[in-house]
Design a protein around this motif. Structure first.
Motif, PDB file in Angstrom:
ATOM      1  N   ILE A  53     -45.980  25.620 -15.618  1.00  0.00           N
ATOM      2  CA  ILE A  53     -44.907  25.186 -16.519  1.00  0.00           C
ATOM      3  C   ILE A  53     -44.431  23.783 -16.144  1.00  0.00           C
ATOM      4  N   ILE A  54     -44.266  23.524 -14.850  1.00  0.00           N
ATOM      5  CA  ILE A  54     -43.810  22.212 -14.385  1.00  0.00           C
ATOM      6  C   ILE A  54     -44.839  21.137 -14.712  1.00  0.00           C
ATOM      7  N   VAL A  55     -46.116  21.407 -14.428  1.00  0.00           N
ATOM      8  CA  VAL A  55     -47.177  20.434 -14.700  1.00  0.00           C
ATOM      9  C   VAL A  55     -47.234  20.106 -16.188  1.00  0.00           C
ATOM     10  N   CYS A  56     -47.183  21.136 -17.022  1.00  0.00           N
ATOM     11  CA  CYS A  56     -47.245  20.906 -18.470  1.00  0.00           C
ATOM     12  C   CYS A  56     -46.039  20.115 -18.963  1.00  0.00           C
ATOM     13  N   LYS A  57     -44.878  20.367 -18.373  1.00  0.00           N
ATOM     14  CA  LYS A  57     -43.687  19.628 -18.783  1.00  0.00           C
ATOM     15  C   LYS A  57     -43.805  18.162 -18.377  1.00  0.00           C
ATOM     16  N   VAL A  58     -44.233  17.907 -17.141  1.00  0.00           N
ATOM     17  CA  VAL A  58     -44.363  16.536 -16.641  1.00  0.00           C
ATOM     18  C   VAL A  58     -45.405  15.757 -17.442  1.00  0.00           C
ATOM     19  N   LEU A  59     -46.527  16.415 -17.770  1.00  0.00           N
ATOM     20  CA  LEU A  59     -47.606  15.752 -18.498  1.00  0.00           C
ATOM     21  C   LEU A  59     -47.416  15.810 -20.017  1.00  0.00           C
ATOM     22  N   LYS A  60     -46.262  16.332 -20.439  1.00  0.00           N
ATOM     23  CA  LYS A  60     -45.933  16.422 -21.870  1.00  0.00           C
ATOM     24  C   LYS A  60     -46.972  17.242 -22.654  1.00  0.00           C
ATOM     25  N   LEU A  61     -47.348  18.348 -22.051  1.00  0.00           N
ATOM     26  CA  LEU A  61     -48.260  19.295 -22.689  1.00  0.00           C
ATOM     27  C   LEU A  61     -47.450  20.473 -23.230  1.00  0.00           C
ATOM     28  N   PRO A  62     -48.041  21.274 -24.121  1.00  0.00           N
ATOM     29  CA  PRO A  62     -47.325  22.455 -24.612  1.00  0.00           C
ATOM     30  C   PRO A  62     -47.019  23.438 -23.480  1.00  0.00           C
ATOM     31  N   ASP A  63     -45.974  24.194 -23.653  1.00  0.00           N
ATOM     32  CA  ASP A  63     -45.625  25.241 -22.689  1.00  0.00           C
ATOM     33  C   ASP A  63     -46.771  26.246 -22.636  1.00  0.00           C
ATOM     34  N   PRO A  64     -47.359  26.485 -21.453  1.00  0.00           N
ATOM     35  CA  PRO A  64     -48.508  27.401 -21.369  1.00  0.00           C
ATOM     36  C   PRO A  64     -48.171  28.838 -21.750  1.00  0.00           C
ATOM     37  N   ARG A  65     -46.891  29.165 -21.797  1.00  0.00           N
ATOM     38  CA  ARG A  65     -46.486  30.512 -22.201  1.00  0.00           C
ATOM     39  C   ARG A  65     -46.542  30.698 -23.710  1.00  0.00           C
ATOM     40  N   THR A  66     -46.770  29.589 -24.424  1.00  0.00           N
ATOM     41  CA  THR A  66     -46.797  29.666 -25.893  1.00  0.00           C
ATOM     42  C   THR A  66     -48.140  29.238 -26.480  1.00  0.00           C
ATOM     43  N   GLN A  67     -49.090  28.907 -25.620  1.00  0.00           N
ATOM     44  CA  GLN A  67     -50.388  28.404 -26.084  1.00  0.00           C
ATOM     45  C   GLN A  67     -51.515  29.187 -25.423  1.00  0.00           C
ATOM     46  N   GLY A  68     -52.682  29.176 -26.058  1.00  0.00           N
ATOM     47  CA  GLY A  68     -53.859  29.819 -25.466  1.00  0.00           C
ATOM     48  C   GLY A  68     -53.640  31.296 -25.204  1.00  0.00           C
ATOM     49  N   SER A  69     -53.790  31.690 -23.931  1.00  0.00           N
ATOM     50  CA  SER A  69     -53.602  33.098 -23.551  1.00  0.00           C
ATOM     51  C   SER A  69     -52.136  33.424 -23.264  1.00  0.00           C
ATOM     52  N   ASN A  70     -51.266  32.411 -23.377  1.00  0.00           N
ATOM     53  CA  ASN A  70     -49.837  32.551 -23.072  1.00  0.00           C
ATOM     54  C   ASN A  70     -49.576  32.857 -21.602  1.00  0.00           C
ATOM     55  N   ASN A  71     -50.541  32.541 -20.749  1.00  0.00           N
ATOM     56  CA  ASN A  71     -50.424  32.813 -19.322  1.00  0.00           C
ATOM     57  C   ASN A  71     -50.181  31.498 -18.567  1.00  0.00           C
ATOM     58  N   PRO A  72     -49.111  31.427 -17.767  1.00  0.00           N
ATOM     59  CA  PRO A  72     -48.844  30.214 -16.996  1.00  0.00           C
ATOM     60  C   PRO A  72     -49.696  30.140 -15.730  1.00  0.00           C
ATOM     61  N   GLY A  73     -50.980  29.913 -15.934  1.00  0.00           N
ATOM     62  CA  GLY A  73     -51.914  29.810 -14.825  1.00  0.00           C
ATOM     63  C   GLY A  73     -52.903  28.680 -15.057  1.00  0.00           C
ATOM     64  N   ALA A  74     -53.712  28.388 -14.046  1.00  0.00           N
ATOM     65  CA  ALA A  74     -54.619  27.238 -14.098  1.00  0.00           C
ATOM     66  C   ALA A  74     -55.647  27.342 -15.223  1.00  0.00           C
ATOM     67  N   THR A  75     -56.173  28.532 -15.478  1.00  0.00           N
ATOM     68  CA  THR A  75     -57.198  28.688 -16.519  1.00  0.00           C
ATOM     69  C   THR A  75     -56.637  28.350 -17.892  1.00  0.00           C
ATOM     70  N   ASN A  76     -55.420  28.803 -18.165  1.00  0.00           N
ATOM     71  CA  ASN A  76     -54.818  28.498 -19.460  1.00  0.00           C
ATOM     72  C   ASN A  76     -54.435  27.024 -19.553  1.00  0.00           C
ATOM     73  N   VAL A  77     -53.974  26.438 -18.458  1.00  0.00           N
ATOM     74  CA  VAL A  77     -53.665  25.005 -18.451  1.00  0.00           C
ATOM     75  C   VAL A  77     -54.935  24.197 -18.719  1.00  0.00           C
ATOM     76  N   LEU A  78     -56.066  24.674 -18.207  1.00  0.00           N
ATOM     77  CA  LEU A  78     -57.343  24.010 -18.490  1.00  0.00           C
ATOM     78  C   LEU A  78     -57.613  23.985 -19.991  1.00  0.00           C
ATOM     79  N   ARG A  79     -57.318  25.091 -20.660  1.00  0.00           N
ATOM     80  CA  ARG A  79     -57.549  25.175 -22.098  1.00  0.00           C
ATOM     81  C   ARG A  79     -56.692  24.169 -22.872  1.00  0.00           C
TER      82      ARG A  79
END
Length: 196
Positions: free
Chosen positions: A22-48
């Motif tokens: 969540i912190i990485v996505c916020k800093v890099l101005k990416l979507p919240d990982p809890r609302t995108q892809g698998s909705n899982n705040p983990g590295a695999t979903n951040v990769l997606r």
């Protein structure tokens, strides 16, 4: 050392509760990982959703959440069993983070970081199994589950500590629980593969 151990358990859980994804996505101005892809705040979903750089930072951060509390516990003089309980606390913080409504990731990277801190060869064994299976079968979740399944075996082989191994078994079972949706998709043939 009960007060110190209790403090270490609580602190480890709180460190685990810091969501790197969540912190990485916020800093890099990416979507919240809890609302995108698998909705899982983990590295695999951040990769997606954010690519390799964001995923690598997330993976390292999640790993450090498991490693640092264990290393600190070892430095403070806690034995292997106590350090393994502290690893469990960090893992539970990642899966059930108090700062994010108790909805966290699946815990593999945090577990891996803790394993490296509990014993370098233990962490290397997990990582090598994950990489080998990922190369052959091309399914990230299956690679993680196979490495997790085998982790109590090589943990006991390398430490010969049965009581600590029981805690590793508990974490391993918990990881299978956090991957229950992945397991269902694998059984139905719907689980995504690793892109080359």
């Amino acid at each position: 050392m009960l007060p110190e151990f209790s403090f270490a358990i609580i602190l480890s859980y709180l460190i685990g509760s810091i969501s790197t994804a969540i912190i990485v996505c916020k800093v890099l101005k990416l979507p919240d990982p809890r609302t995108q892809g698998s909705n899982n705040p983990g590295a695999t979903n951040v990769l997606r959703i954010g690519g390799k750089k964001a995923a690598a930072i997330t993976l390292i951060g999640d790993g450090l959440k498991g490693a640092l509390p264990v290393l600190a516990a070892t430095y403070a003089g806690f034995d292997l069993v106590d350090a393994t309980w502290i690893a469990l606390a960090a893992f539970l913080g990642h899966v059930y983070p108090i700062f994010f409504g108790f909805k966290g990731g699946k815990g593999v990277a945090t577990f891996l970081g803790a394993l490296f801190a509990l014993g370098f060869l233990i962490g290397v064994s997990f990582a090598l199994i994950w990489i080998f299976v990922a190369k052959v079968l091309k399914i990230s979740s299956l690679s993680a589950l196979i490495a997790t399944l085998l982790s109590p075996v090589f943990f006991f082989f390398l430490t010969e500590n049965l009581n600590a191994t029981y805690i590793i078994i508990l974490i391993s079972l918990w990881i299978f629980y956090t991957h229950r949706s992945n397991i269902k998709r694998m059984l139905s043939g719907a689980e995504g593969s690793i892109k080359s």
